[in-house]
Design a protein around this motif. Structure first.
Motif, mmCIF file in Angstrom:
data_model
loop_
_atom_site.group_PDB
_atom_site.id
_atom_site.type_symbol
_atom_site.label_atom_id
_atom_site.label_comp_id
_atom_site.label_asym_id
_atom_site.label_seq_id
_atom_site.Cartn_x
_atom_site.Cartn_y
_atom_site.Cartn_z
ATOM 1 N N LEU A 126 12.239 0.561 0.028
ATOM 2 C CA LEU A 126 11.524 1.894 0.953
ATOM 3 C C LEU A 126 11.905 1.245 3.027
ATOM 4 O O LEU A 126 12.066 2.607 3.485
ATOM 5 N N ALA A 127 12.440 -0.211 2.823
ATOM 6 C CA ALA A 127 12.728 -0.579 4.493
ATOM 7 C C ALA A 127 13.621 0.418 5.002
ATOM 8 O O ALA A 127 14.823 0.863 4.748
ATOM 9 N N ASP A 128 13.776 0.464 6.415
ATOM 10 C CA ASP A 128 14.616 1.914 6.653
ATOM 11 C C ASP A 128 15.005 0.615 7.934
ATOM 12 O O ASP A 128 16.325 1.157 7.618
ATOM 13 N N THR A 129 14.418 0.180 8.257
ATOM 14 C CA THR A 129 15.668 -1.119 9.023
ATOM 15 C C THR A 129 15.342 -1.809 8.276
ATOM 16 O O THR A 129 14.361 -2.947 7.904
ATOM 17 N N PRO A 130 16.124 -3.169 8.667
ATOM 18 C CA PRO A 130 16.120 -4.738 8.293
ATOM 19 C C PRO A 130 15.312 -5.434 8.957
ATOM 20 O O PRO A 130 14.613 -5.449 9.851
ATOM 21 N N ASP A 131 13.868 -5.726 7.872
ATOM 22 C CA ASP A 131 13.132 -6.818 8.970
ATOM 23 C C ASP A 131 13.162 -8.305 8.470
ATOM 24 O O ASP A 131 13.330 -8.519 6.959
ATOM 25 N N ASP A 132 13.226 -9.471 9.349
ATOM 26 C CA ASP A 132 13.660 -10.731 8.382
ATOM 27 C C ASP A 132 12.771 -10.971 7.969
ATOM 28 O O ASP A 132 11.853 -11.478 7.077
ATOM 29 N N HIS A 133 11.274 -10.621 8.177
ATOM 30 C CA HIS A 133 10.080 -10.781 7.408
ATOM 31 C C HIS A 133 10.428 -10.548 5.985
ATOM 32 O O HIS A 133 9.966 -11.357 5.345
ATOM 33 N N THR A 141 2.556 -8.020 -7.287
ATOM 34 C CA THR A 141 3.104 -8.019 -6.014
ATOM 35 C C THR A 141 4.923 -8.579 -6.479
ATOM 36 O O THR A 141 4.831 -7.956 -5.104
ATOM 37 N N SER A 142 5.081 -8.912 -7.365
ATOM 38 C CA SER A 142 6.944 -8.937 -7.087
ATOM 39 C C SER A 142 7.696 -7.774 -7.074
ATOM 40 O O SER A 142 7.687 -7.295 -6.146
ATOM 41 N N TYR A 143 6.886 -6.712 -7.972
ATOM 42 C CA TYR A 143 7.114 -5.466 -7.891
ATOM 43 C C TYR A 143 6.988 -4.376 -6.493
ATOM 44 O O TYR A 143 7.846 -3.883 -6.531
ATOM 45 N N ASP A 144 5.516 -4.643 -5.917
ATOM 46 C CA ASP A 144 6.007 -4.238 -4.896
ATOM 47 C C ASP A 144 6.013 -4.325 -3.816
ATOM 48 O O ASP A 144 6.586 -3.678 -2.456
ATOM 49 N N THR A 145 6.898 -5.511 -3.415
ATOM 50 C CA THR A 145 7.523 -6.594 -2.711
ATOM 51 C C THR A 145 9.090 -5.625 -2.660
ATOM 52 O O THR A 145 9.605 -5.373 -2.338
#
Length: 81
Positions: free
Chosen positions: A58-65, A48-52
């Motif tokens: 891989l996120a293109d934009t900063p996401d608050d979540h 789970t930590s590895y997937d997070t």
């Protein structure tokens, strides 16, 4: 009469020794199963930590979540081991 008494006491002693032996084996089996469960939870928390971490990378934009993700699952699993 003496032989019957000796046989009966030997049977009772055998039952008592067998019960202690069985209890010790059961405790050992329970500890082994708990250890295996702890390692299984640890590997699940690692995945789970590895997937997070992969999602954040891989996120293109900063996401608050994603920025507020807490890694308490991994720490609890590691401490239980």
């Amino acid at each position: 009469m003496t032989a019957a008494l000796l046989a009966a006491s030997a049977a009772v002693v055998g039952i008592v020794i067998g019960r202690f032996w069985d209890q010790r084996a059961e405790i050992t089996r329970w500890q082994r199963d708990k250890r295996a469960d702890s390692y299984q939870q640890l590997t699940g928390a690692f995945r789970t930590s590895y997937d997070t971490i992969q999602q954040i990378a891989l996120a293109d934009t900063p996401d608050d979540h994603i920025a507020t993700v807490d890694n308490h699952v991994w720490h609890e699993a590691l401490c239980s081991v």
